[in-house]
Enzyme design. Structure first.
Site, PDB file in Angstrom:
ATOM      1  N   ASN A  94       0.837  -1.214   0.000  1.00  0.00           N
ATOM      2  CA  ASN A  94       0.000   0.000   0.000  1.00  0.00           C
ATOM      3  C   ASN A  94       0.867   1.258   0.000  1.00  0.00           C
ATOM      4  OD1 ASN A  94       0.836  -0.524   2.647  1.00  0.00           O
ATOM      5  ND2 ASN A  94      -0.992   0.361   3.563  1.00  0.00           N
ATOM      6  N   ASP A 152      -3.459  -5.153   1.896  1.00  0.00           N
ATOM      7  CA  ASP A 152      -3.408  -4.721   3.304  1.00  0.00           C
ATOM      8  C   ASP A 152      -3.621  -3.221   3.462  1.00  0.00           C
ATOM      9  OD1 ASP A 152      -2.986  -5.096   6.128  1.00  0.00           O
ATOM     10  OD2 ASP A 152      -1.113  -4.017   5.843  1.00  0.00           O
ATOM     11  N   HIS A 179      -6.426  -8.122   5.215  1.00  0.00           N
ATOM     12  CA  HIS A 179      -6.737  -7.156   6.275  1.00  0.00           C
ATOM     13  C   HIS A 179      -8.246  -7.212   6.457  1.00  0.00           C
ATOM     14  CE1 HIS A 179      -6.208  -3.021   8.229  1.00  0.00           C
ATOM     15  NE2 HIS A 179      -7.511  -3.212   8.191  1.00  0.00           N
ATOM     16  N   HIS A 232      -2.925  -9.493  11.243  1.00  0.00           N
ATOM     17  CA  HIS A 232      -3.149  -8.870  12.559  1.00  0.00           C
ATOM     18  C   HIS A 232      -4.511  -9.174  13.180  1.00  0.00           C
ATOM     19  CE1 HIS A 232      -4.770  -6.097   9.641  1.00  0.00           C
ATOM     20  NE2 HIS A 232      -3.613  -5.556   9.365  1.00  0.00           N
ATOM     21  N   ASP A 305       3.524  -5.300  11.975  1.00  0.00           N
ATOM     22  CA  ASP A 305       2.719  -4.303  11.247  1.00  0.00           C
ATOM     23  C   ASP A 305       3.382  -2.925  11.409  1.00  0.00           C
ATOM     24  OD1 ASP A 305       0.783  -3.089   9.716  1.00  0.00           O
ATOM     25  OD2 ASP A 305      -0.783  -3.181  11.247  1.00  0.00           O
TER      26      ASP A 305
HETATM   27 ZN   LIG Z   1      -3.471  -4.215   7.870  1.00  0.00          ZN
END
Ligand SMILES: [Zn+2]
Length: 429
Positions: A94, A152, A179, A232, A305
């Site tokens: 991203n 993500d 995500h 996560h 992360d």
């Molecule tokens: Zn994420």
């Protein structure tokens, strides 16, 4: 040049070894492991009293390249990784532009080869521009070295798109990292929805937003046979669903961050923007559930992360601050302090979540300190006490909810391809 790592306690989850030994490195490769090795020409690195593990791997970081060098660069991000004991990290797509084409993967790999202090794997996007509409060039990216695929930062809203993306990624034997937060349920949300958000008057992101997203992707994993990795993980239902999916034999895996294992939404009472992250820090019942998921093996990997932002971006009103904070320089210390030293998790199980498991998920030959393998090693001082000082981070991101915390245990040295790149907290190369 030869390097002799002398008398460290080798903990190698890949083989189950836990013994004091010498490790001789020649060039970039582990040449010999034995109780004692005589190598008069080798440079000696005294590891007496230290633990030696395969180089730690973090399969979820944001190095912000290409395009966002105000937040982080390959150089600064990999220096932070080395200080944290990581010899290998996987960076998310991203970015600006999004890592969604062969040429961008190739350009980034070139930059990594020039500037990276540790190894960096590239994760390509599932969709062009992270828009969730058109498939990214996964085949070309896989051929150029992309290790996994993910949008993500955003949940792939379209079921039809996600099904196609899973089928496509499977063709290249890559995992899809998701995500999981349904966008319609989290719109405008600043933190976990619950008692604390009500008291603070901040709009919440409910746990059910994650639950629904995880449920769909497990169903799609079953329907397509694809390997789906839940990023996560942070809710009790999500952990329970992953547990059931594994029992059923589905190719479903999960990762968790130290922050979701250790912190709760209580930390937001001060409106400290360092605690703002997605998915949000949740209530104690959820925290306990993810902890149980880690302890019983439902959760495969510990990741940071690591999400650096420029200081001025985080230094503002809570509702305007971007989500995410850095983690590479605190992860190992946090896990040792809260899981190893408390007796919740034995050392070999803990190290497994940061070596063998992420290596297997990324389909890379790493995470095993054995003869003939790349000499990527982490030396750990289990009892070293230290205080987190975010201003001293090598990362350009200085925001951490753990700032000022006293920890026990940290990386004493990091070796990448036979080169000592970090020693006693100082970057060397
Ligand atoms: Zn994420």
């Amino acid at each position: 040049m030869a390097l002799l790592v002398k008398q460290g306690r080798l903990i190698n989850p890949a083989t189950g070894e836990d013994r004091v030994c010498d490790i001789l490195i020649e060039g970039e490769v582990i040449k010999e492991i034995a109780p004692t090795i005589d190598a008069p020409d080798a440079v000696v690195l005294d590891a007496g009293g230290l633990v030696v593990t395969p180089g730690l791997i973090d399969m979820h970081v944001h190095l912000r390249q290409p395009g966002q060098s105000a937040k982080e660069t390959i150089r600064s991000g990999t220096m932070a990784a080395a200080v944290g004991g990581f010899t290998r990290v996987a960076t998310m797509p991203n970015t600006k532009p999004v890592i969604d084409s062969t040429i961008i993967v190739e350009g980034l790999k070139y930059k990594i080869a020039k500037e990276g202090l540790v190894k960096v794997d590239v994760i390509g996007s599932l969709s062009k521009g992270l828009e969730g509409k058109e498939l990214a060039a996964m085949g070309g990216m896989a051929a150029a070295g992309a290790v996994a695929f993910s949008d993500d930062g955003r949940y792939v809203q379209s079921c039809d798109f996600m099904r196609k993306a899973m089928e496509y990624a499977s063709m290249f034997d890559k995992i899809v990292i998701d995500h999981c937060e349904d966008e319609t349920l989290i719109a405008g949300g600043q933190m976990h929805e619950g008692t604390v958000s009500n008291e603070l008057g901040l709009k919440g992101r409910p746990a059910v937003a994650e639950d629904i997203a995880v449920a769909r992707d497990i169903l799609l994993a079953e329907a397509t046979g694809a390997a789906v990795h839940i990023a996560h993980i942070s809710t009790k239902n999500a952990v329970a669903m992953v547990r059931r999916a594994k029992a059923k034999g589905l190719k479903v895996t999960a990762e968790v961050t130290p922050q979701h294992l250790i912190l709760t939404d209580e930390g937001l009472r001060t409106y400290n923007t360092s605690f703002k992250v997605n998915p949000p820090l949740r209530s104690e019942d959820h925290r306990r559930a993810v902890e149980e998921g880690l302890l019983d093996g439902t959760i495969d990997a510990v990741v940071t992360d690591h999400a650096p932002h420029a200081e001025e971006e985080k230094d503002c009103e809570f509702s305007l601050a971007p989500s995410g904070f850095v983690g590479l320089e605190t992860s190992l210390g946090l896990m040792l302090t809260y899981f190893y030293h408390t007796g919740k998790l034995d050392l070999i199980s803990l190290i497994r979540t940061m070596t063998v498991h992420p290596a297997a998920l990324l389909r890379v030959d790493a995470g095993n300190a054995a003869v003939g393998k790349a000499a990527d090693l982490t030396l750990i001082d289990l009892d070293r006490e230290w205080v987190v000082d975010a201003t001293a981070f090598y990362s350009q991101g200085k925001s951490s909810p753990f700032d000022g915390m006293k920890l026990r245990g940290r990386a004493a040295a990091t070796i990448v391809d036979g080169m000592v790149v970090m020693k006693d907290g100082e970057v060397l190369a």
